[in-house]
Structure formats: C-alpha cells, structure tokens
Write a protein that holds these residues in place. Structure first.
Motif, PDB file in Angstrom:
ATOM      1  N   ARG A   2       5.525   4.905  -4.134  1.00 51.01           N
ATOM      2  CA  ARG A   2       5.433   4.303  -2.818  1.00 51.01           C
ATOM      3  C   ARG A   2       5.701   2.812  -2.924  1.00 51.01           C
ATOM      4  NH1 ARG A   2       2.296   7.243   1.520  1.00 51.01           N
ATOM      5  NH2 ARG A   2       1.386   9.012   0.436  1.00 51.01           N
ATOM      6  N   TRP A   3       6.404   2.317  -1.937  1.00 50.52           N
ATOM      7  CA  TRP A   3       6.706   0.891  -1.973  1.00 50.52           C
ATOM      8  C   TRP A   3       5.490   0.059  -1.644  1.00 50.52           C
ATOM      9  CZ3 TRP A   3       6.036  -2.180   2.307  1.00 50.52           C
ATOM     10  CH2 TRP A   3       5.858  -1.520   3.520  1.00 50.52           C
ATOM     11  N   ASN A   4       4.530   0.653  -0.933  1.00 48.43           N
ATOM     12  CA  ASN A   4       3.423  -0.164  -0.428  1.00 48.43           C
ATOM     13  C   ASN A   4       2.106   0.136  -1.118  1.00 48.43           C
ATOM     14  OD1 ASN A   4       3.239   2.354   0.648  1.00 48.43           O
ATOM     15  ND2 ASN A   4       2.643   1.698   2.683  1.00 48.43           N
ATOM     16  N   PHE A   7      -0.515  -2.504  -1.126  1.00 43.83           N
ATOM     17  CA  PHE A   7      -1.108  -2.810   0.176  1.00 43.83           C
ATOM     18  C   PHE A   7      -2.065  -1.707   0.610  1.00 43.83           C
ATOM     19  CE2 PHE A   7       2.995  -4.879  -0.059  1.00 43.83           C
ATOM     20  CZ  PHE A   7       2.612  -6.185   0.142  1.00 43.83           C
ATOM     21  N   MET A   8      -1.845  -0.498   0.091  1.00 42.28           N
ATOM     22  CA  MET A   8      -2.763   0.592   0.412  1.00 42.28           C
ATOM     23  C   MET A   8      -4.088   0.432  -0.327  1.00 42.28           C
ATOM     24  SD  MET A   8      -0.040   3.693   0.268  1.00 42.28           S
ATOM     25  CE  MET A   8      -1.213   5.005   0.110  1.00 42.28           C
ATOM     26  N   PRO A  10      -7.550  -0.878  -1.555  1.00 41.26           N
ATOM     27  CA  PRO A  10      -8.564  -1.685  -0.864  1.00 41.26           C
ATOM     28  C   PRO A  10      -8.665  -3.103  -1.423  1.00 41.26           C
ATOM     29  CG  PRO A  10      -9.447   0.456  -1.460  1.00 41.26           C
ATOM     30  CD  PRO A  10      -8.102   0.359  -2.102  1.00 41.26           C
ATOM     31  N   PHE A  16      -5.049   2.621  -7.957  1.00 41.62           N
ATOM     32  CA  PHE A  16      -6.190   3.121  -7.190  1.00 41.62           C
ATOM     33  C   PHE A  16      -6.105   4.635  -7.119  1.00 41.62           C
ATOM     34  CE2 PHE A  16      -3.026   2.763  -3.870  1.00 41.62           C
ATOM     35  CZ  PHE A  16      -3.299   3.822  -3.024  1.00 41.62           C
ATOM     36  N   LYS A  18      -7.530   8.267  -5.018  1.00 43.53           N
ATOM     37  CA  LYS A  18      -8.118   8.802  -3.794  1.00 43.53           C
ATOM     38  C   LYS A  18      -8.832  10.077  -4.186  1.00 43.53           C
ATOM     39  CE  LYS A  18      -6.747  10.974   0.525  1.00 43.53           C
ATOM     40  NZ  LYS A  18      -6.978  12.378   0.228  1.00 43.53           N
ATOM     41  N   VAL A  23     -11.607   5.910  -1.683  1.00 46.89           N
ATOM     42  CA  VAL A  23     -10.447   5.265  -2.279  1.00 46.89           C
ATOM     43  C   VAL A  23     -10.994   4.193  -3.205  1.00 46.89           C
ATOM     44  CG1 VAL A  23      -8.344   3.975  -1.862  1.00 46.89           C
ATOM     45  CG2 VAL A  23      -9.067   5.703  -0.237  1.00 46.89           C
ATOM     46  N   TYR A  91      12.106  -4.326  -0.011  1.00 46.19           N
ATOM     47  CA  TYR A  91      12.115  -4.870   1.344  1.00 46.19           C
ATOM     48  C   TYR A  91      13.538  -5.172   1.795  1.00 46.19           C
ATOM     49  CZ  TYR A  91       7.314  -5.971  -0.036  1.00 46.19           C
ATOM     50  OH  TYR A  91       6.027  -5.919  -0.490  1.00 46.19           O
ATOM     51  N   PRO A  92      13.782  -5.089   3.092  1.00 49.07           N
ATOM     52  CA  PRO A  92      15.071  -5.554   3.603  1.00 49.07           C
ATOM     53  C   PRO A  92      15.124  -7.079   3.581  1.00 49.07           C
ATOM     54  CG  PRO A  92      13.673  -4.872   5.421  1.00 49.07           C
ATOM     55  CD  PRO A  92      12.920  -4.561   4.163  1.00 49.07           C
ATOM     56  N   TRP A  93      16.315  -7.609   3.493  1.00 54.88           N
ATOM     57  CA  TRP A  93      16.454  -9.052   3.582  1.00 54.88           C
ATOM     58  C   TRP A  93      16.091  -9.498   4.995  1.00 54.88           C
ATOM     59  CZ3 TRP A  93      19.109 -12.411   6.646  1.00 54.88           C
ATOM     60  CH2 TRP A  93      19.177 -13.726   6.193  1.00 54.88           C
ATOM     61  N   LEU A  95      12.934 -10.251   4.339  1.00 54.88           N
ATOM     62  CA  LEU A  95      11.511 -10.030   4.071  1.00 54.88           C
ATOM     63  C   LEU A  95      11.220 -10.073   2.577  1.00 54.88           C
ATOM     64  CD1 LEU A  95       8.713  -9.326   5.124  1.00 54.88           C
ATOM     65  CD2 LEU A  95       9.368  -6.944   5.197  1.00 54.88           C
ATOM     66  N   LEU A  98      10.723 -13.584   1.507  1.00 50.72           N
ATOM     67  CA  LEU A  98       9.438 -14.109   1.993  1.00 50.72           C
ATOM     68  C   LEU A  98       8.267 -13.555   1.187  1.00 50.72           C
ATOM     69  CD1 LEU A  98       9.971 -13.761   5.847  1.00 50.72           C
ATOM     70  CD2 LEU A  98       9.673 -15.888   4.596  1.00 50.72           C
ATOM     71  N   GLN A  99       8.309 -12.238   0.957  1.00 47.48           N
ATOM     72  CA  GLN A  99       7.215 -11.604   0.233  1.00 47.48           C
ATOM     73  C   GLN A  99       7.128 -12.112  -1.202  1.00 47.48           C
ATOM     74  OE1 GLN A  99       4.743  -9.430   0.934  1.00 47.48           O
ATOM     75  NE2 GLN A  99       5.222  -9.741   3.070  1.00 47.48           N
TER      76      GLN A  99
ATOM     77  N   VAL B 193       8.215  -9.615  11.635  1.00 42.61           N
ATOM     78  CA  VAL B 193       7.624  -9.117  10.399  1.00 42.61           C
ATOM     79  C   VAL B 193       6.205  -8.759  10.754  1.00 42.61           C
ATOM     80  CG1 VAL B 193       6.853  -9.689   8.096  1.00 42.61           C
ATOM     81  CG2 VAL B 193       9.045 -10.524   8.894  1.00 42.61           C
ATOM     82  N   PHE B 205      -7.290   7.840   5.236  1.00 38.10           N
ATOM     83  CA  PHE B 205      -6.181   7.612   4.302  1.00 38.10           C
ATOM     84  C   PHE B 205      -4.835   7.731   4.995  1.00 38.10           C
ATOM     85  CE2 PHE B 205      -3.459   8.477   0.615  1.00 38.10           C
ATOM     86  CZ  PHE B 205      -3.858   7.420  -0.181  1.00 38.10           C
ATOM     87  N   ARG B 208      -4.269   4.411   6.188  1.00 34.04           N
ATOM     88  CA  ARG B 208      -4.073   3.516   5.040  1.00 34.04           C
ATOM     89  C   ARG B 208      -2.649   3.588   4.497  1.00 34.04           C
ATOM     90  NH1 ARG B 208      -7.511   0.883   1.673  1.00 34.04           N
ATOM     91  NH2 ARG B 208      -9.425   1.621   2.602  1.00 34.04           N
ATOM     92  N   SER B 211      -0.027   0.959   5.452  1.00 35.50           N
ATOM     93  CA  SER B 211      -0.268  -0.467   5.186  1.00 35.50           C
ATOM     94  C   SER B 211       0.969  -1.124   4.597  1.00 35.50           C
ATOM     95  CB  SER B 211      -1.400  -0.641   4.187  1.00 35.50           C
ATOM     96  OG  SER B 211      -2.497   0.124   4.531  1.00 35.50           O
ATOM     97  N   GLY B 212       1.005  -2.423   4.737  1.00 33.73           N
ATOM     98  CA  GLY B 212       2.079  -3.182   4.096  1.00 33.73           C
ATOM     99  C   GLY B 212       2.968  -3.875   5.106  1.00 33.73           C
ATOM    100  N   MET B 215       9.634  -5.146   8.251  1.00 36.59           N
ATOM    101  CA  MET B 215      10.451  -5.986   9.121  1.00 36.59           C
ATOM    102  C   MET B 215      11.145  -5.089  10.121  1.00 36.59           C
ATOM    103  SD  MET B 215      13.065  -8.922   8.046  1.00 36.59           S
ATOM    104  CE  MET B 215      14.482  -7.920   7.968  1.00 36.59           C
ATOM    105  N   GLY B 251      16.396  -4.844   9.131  1.00 39.01           N
ATOM    106  CA  GLY B 251      14.998  -4.486   9.040  1.00 39.01           C
ATOM    107  C   GLY B 251      14.797  -3.121   8.405  1.00 39.01           C
TER     108      GLY B 251
END
Lengths: 198, 424
Positions: A2-4, A7-8, A10, A16, A18, A23, A91-93, A95, A98-99, B193, B205, B208, B211-212, B215, B251
């Motif tokens: 997962r890309w995020n 961020f998932m 806690p 992490f 589940k 979590v 991320y797309p440009w 973003l 920035l990230q 964003v 979940f 959850r 999250s993140g 764009m 995006g």
C-alpha cells in the motif's frame, strides 16, 4: 503493498499490525501486544537478560535507525539518487515533491533534536561501527543473542539485512556493517531459516 | 426626443467613472413611458447592488431642468454611498465540536470597478487553522455579466460520523454567469491536496485505509434554475440544481460525479404551501477515489430521522458512503399556530410536517444491480419549526420518526436540529 501504509499507522510509522479491532504499530508495542496474548520469545529469559535485551534494542533504535535516517535523508548523494525518487514515486506530481520536502524537514527536525543533524558522515559511521562492535561482542560465536531467537535477533536481522542488501550510492554504511562477520552471519541464518522461499 | 443624459458621475469618488460607463446614453425614438423609466431605474439599481460595493443606493426621478431641458424630459439620479475601502471584522463561531475565532478583511472595491478581495483566517481552540483568500472581478459590460473568482484556501473538516478528518489545501477558480434571469452557471476548476486522517484510535479500519495525502484536480459545472419567489420559505415556483464534476486531469483521483436537486412549491391554502423535493447522485470511480469523494445521505438537512450520513453502508457504525443515491420529500409548510405568517417575528418562523424517503447504496461492493440496490427505501416522517437565518439559510428543529430503516443504518429518532442552506 500500500502506498499509504505509514499514514494508516496510528503512530505514523511502520510496521503495524491489525488484529481484530486493534491496530498496533512499531516493534515494541507489537511485541507487548503479542505477549499479552501469551505469545512471547523471551519467556525463559531471566529478568537481567530481559533488561539487557531491552538495552541492546534501544541501542539499535538510537544508533542504527538514526544513521539510516541520516544517510537516506541528509546525505545529498543518497537523498537525490534514491530517497527522493522512491518517496515521491507513489504520488502524482507535484504532490511527490511536496511530500518529500515535508518529510525531509520532519526527519531533519528529529535528527536536530537528537543532536545528529550536525554530525559528519564519518562521525555517523563511527557511531554505527561502535554499535555493531558491541552487538557482535554480545553475540560472540553463538547462533542467537540469547541462545534461542528473541526480539533482539529479529530487530538486528531487520536492520542488518536491509543495510547489506540495499544498493545505495553511499556504500560506506553497508561496508561498516559488513566488517562484523558475526552480524552478517546472523542475518543470513535468520533469512535462511525463516524467509527462504522453497 | 427623450435622450437619457444622466451621465454625470458627480462625486463618484473611489468607484470612479468606470462603473458607470456601462450605462451608455440611451437614444430613444419614443418618449419612454414613466413606469418603464421606473423599471429601468430598478434594473440599474440592481446592477449596482450586485457589485457589492455600495452601502446605499437611491434612485431619484424628477422633471429635468437646466439649459438642455425638454418639456417631457426627466432626470434620473442615482445616489450611492460606498462601503469603506477596507472592511474588517472579528467574530467567533461555534461549529460541530469546535469554537473558532474568525478574523476577516475585505476590500470591496480595489481598483474602482467592483473588484473584491477578501481574506479570512480562523483559529480553532484545538489548534486547527483555516484561511482563505478570495479575489473576485465582475465583468458587467460583457454579455451574461460573468464574475471571475479565484480562491486560495486551507480548510480543516471533521466528519465524526465517518471517523475521519480532512485538511484541504487548494486553489479554486470559478466563473459565474447568468444565461437568463433565473439560470445561473458556475464553471469551476479546483486543484487541491487533501490530507485524510482518522479522528481517533477507535476509527474503523475501513476508514483508516483511506488515510494519507491525495491530490485531486476537478472540473465542475453547476447550473441552477431558480423560479421560486424566495429561497428560504418559498411559496411558489421550482428550483433545479444540477452539478457534474470530472476529476482526474492530473492528480491521483479520477472519477465522474453528478448530483441533482429539485424543489417545487405550490400554495394550496391561504398560508399553506406544499413543497416537494428530490435529490439524486451518482459516482463513477475510475481510480483512486476514496472515502471523502463518496456520496452520503441522511441527517437533519437531508433524510431526517437518521443520523448525519446515517443511511447506507457502515463499518463499526461509521458511514462509508455509497456510489448511488436518491431521496425525496414532501413538506406542508404553514405559519405557526395562532399567528399569521406575515406579521412581525412570526414571519421568520414556519411550522412544517414532512415525509422524507431515500436510499443510498454501493452496488459494486454489495454485488447487486443498481436497481436492486436503490429499491431499499428508507422512510421517515415528522414535524417541527423552522427559523429563517438571513436571506439564504434556515434552522430547523424537528421531531422525527424513522419509519423504515435497514439493519446497518444509524437512525436518530426524536428531536433533531439542523442548520443549512439547502434542505431536502
């Protein structure tokens, strides 16, 4: 994958897990969580050994983790060639840009607070060398730190294996770690025993 | 004969001649009848009012005097009082679960042609800060009198019913124009964003997972046709609003989304108005659409008797939203008992009884056809009072009874309180 994932989590850091509604993130809480469920690797260790294990684990989080952060985010060469590309790839440009910038600032702030920011690469490598030396001294010629596998072995494996197998423009970190043959052997042992694909 | 000379812009002050130029001298073949002059006067007054930079506008009509005067000649004088060059304000607002201090600065007329710049900054007691800077320029000379607006913003939103919060940072470009007196179009591009994060540890979940930071680049078109006599408590006429958006030109989110809102009002008795409302929406996800993009239904301003977003799929009683919905309602509006709707404070209040119904589903996830997904109607009924807030919003206090609900819905029987501009 997962890309995020971060961020998932806690706490904003991986790994992490589940488990039902829970979590739990990062190694120590995960170990604690498993221990509460009655699954633990260090039940037969004495109290002193447990304390010793904790001490070595915090040595790793204080030295190896910071050194890894330093090399990947503050070492210009590695940052430009590897970290920037990897971190912004999901991320797309614009973003991604920035990230990556935000994360670099966050890492720099953290390292500043720990007085790592103003170190030179050589000072960082010296710290890594010292850390590895004390780990390999504790390991000696045993298979695992306390005879049987514990969390400490898992943590050492995680860091050492990643450092020696990731190709970076800055080879010095891998070379410093590789000087300690016993640690490399431990990493290979764990890899073969637990992660070898048939 | 009968030329309109009123071109002098005496003491036009900061507004300058620029704004008045759009009233070219009108050469008339025939003398204009007096009622028409009055109407023209009202039209110009409205045009000036829409510039939003005058505090007072007076129209005076008199027989003309002076050297060029003709026997039938009339003088039409517009007396305007401008707003000050800089308008500022500090106020506090209390929303969902946060108190905010709002600082605002507005320049109602920057370059003398009705250009507006407004900046707003608000800090909440929980350290969330929002700001927006908007610059608008009207083009009254052009056909359809468009207004261009650019807004730069940072907004925090919390959605406790879905367990997540958003931090949006973006730029909104908007072009508003009229194609007829009742038809208004908005053509928008929005690039933002958004940072989605969970509210607390107990968040499901499923929530959850979205999250993140993401764009999004959206092109949106909103058209509304308003034939009602009034927006808050209409007594006759219809209103239709249709919005469609395409995300994905840049995006990481691509989807098509359309929503339709309709309202019809008929006066049946002296003071009793029957109102029928309807709404529908559809979302087609191409890639990357997550929770904040989805459609939701339920709450005191939509399907009453349900919690906010209370209709449709939930995980751990947190709304996950859907991709299709419809909703409709029938209201009977009347004055409060023992009062008349026209006099005094009572003119701000109305009583109503309603029956609302609707359905929200996610056919892909539930594995049903969209027709089957949309047939599980939820119904609620109730009665209450509504209070007019200014010219665009109202406040409702209702007693609601959910009559039909699905097992995973979250109902809110009893007293329900809602504030908003658009109600079902």
């Amino acid at each position: 994958m997962r890309w995020n994932a971060e961020f998932m989590s806690p706490s904003g850091r991986v790994p992490f897990i589940k488990c039902g509604a829970f979590v739990v993130s990062e190694l120590e809480p995960i170990v604690q969580f498993a221990a509460n469920k009655g699954v633990t690797l260090c039940s037969r260790l004495s109290t002193e050994e447990k304390a010793e294990m904790r001490a070595y684990m915090s040595l790793i989080t204080n030295v190896l983790v910071n050194a890894e952060l330093y090399i990947s985010w503050l070492d210009e060469e590695t940052f430009n060639a590897v970290t920037k590309v990897r971190n912004s790839s999901v991320y797309p440009w614009p973003l991604g840009w920035l990230q990556t910038r935000a994360k670099r600032n966050a890492v720099a702030k953290r390292l500043k607070a720990l007085n790592w920011h103003d170190k030179t690469l050589d000072q960082v490598l010296a710290d890594v060398e010292q850390c590895c030396n004390s780990l390999s001294q504790r390991l000696g010629d045993r298979d695992y730190f306390f005879g049987t596998p514990t969390e400490l072995d898992a943590l050492v494996f995680g860091h050492v294996f990643t450092i020696i197998t990731t190709r970076l423009p800055c080879r010095k970190l891998a070379e410093t770690v590789k000087q300690n043959k016993s640690l490399v052997a431990l990493a290979q042992r764990v890899d073969e025993q637990y992660f070898k694909r048939p | 004969m009968g030329a309109v000379h009123a071109k002098s812009a005496d003491n036009a002050g900061e507004v300058g001649g620029g704004l008045f130029e759009f009233e070219e001298p009108i050469e008339l073949e025939e003398p204009m009848p007096k009622p028409q002059i009055k109407l023209e006067g009202v039209r110009v007054r409205r045009a000036l009012d829409s510039m939003g930079c005058f505090r007072e506008i007076g129209v005076f009509i008199d027989v003309s005097s002076g050297p060029d005067a003709t026997p039938e000649g009339l003088e039409v004088t517009f007396q305007v009082k401008e707003l000050s060059r800089v308008v500022g304000g500090i106020n506090t607002t209390v929303s969902e679960n946060e108190g905010n201090l709002v600082l605002g600065v507005k320049l109602p007329n920057v370059c003398g042609r009705g250009e507006r710049v407004a900046a707003e900054y608000s800090v909440g007691h929980r350290a969330s800060s929002n700001f927006s800077v908007a610059a608008a320029k009207p083009f009254p000379h052009r056909p359809r009198a468009p207004t261009a607006t650019a807004t730069l913003y940072q907004q925090n939103h919390e959605y406790p019913w879905s367990g997540y919060k958003l931090l949006d940072r973006g730029l909104l470009l908007d072009l508003a124009f009229h194609t007829s007196a009742a038809t208004k179009h908005n053509l928008q591009w929005e690039g933002l964003v958004r940072d989605t994060s969970v509210i607390n540890k107990s968040t499901s979940f499923r929530v959850r997972e979205s999250s993140g930071p993401q764009m999004k680049s959206v092109v949106r078109h909103i058209v509304s046709v308003d034939h009602r006599d009034e927006a808050v408590f209409p007594t006759r006429g219809t209103w239709v609003q249709f919005s469609s958006e395409v995300a994905g030109l840049g995006g990481g989110v691509a989807h098509l989304k359309t929503e339709l809102n309709v309202q019809a009002n008929v006066r049946v008795l002296d003071d009793v108005v029957l109102q029928a409302t309807g709404a529908g929406g559809a979302l087609h996800d191409v890639f990357g659409s997550s929770l904040p993009d989805r459609l939701f239904l339920g709450g005191p301003t939509s399907l009453r008797g349900f919690r906010q977003r209370g209709v449709g799929p939930h995980a751990d009683s947190q709304a996950l939203g859907g991709k299709l919905y419809w909703a409709g309602g029938v209201h009977a509006w009347g004055p409060l008992p023992f009062t008349s709707a026209r006099a005094g404070v009572a003119s701000l209040l109305r009583a109503h009884a309603f029956l609302t119904a609707g359905c929200l589903c996610d056919p892909d996830e539930e594995g049903v056809s969209w027709a089957a997904g949309l047939s599980g109607a939820r119904v609620s009924a109730g009665a209450g009072v509504a209070l007019r807030l200014g010219r665009g919003a109202r406040l409702e206090l209702n007693y609601c009874v959910p009559l039909r609900a699905r097992p995973h819905d979250v109902t809110a029987p009893g007293i329900q309180f809602g504030v908003g501009a658009d109600f079902l």
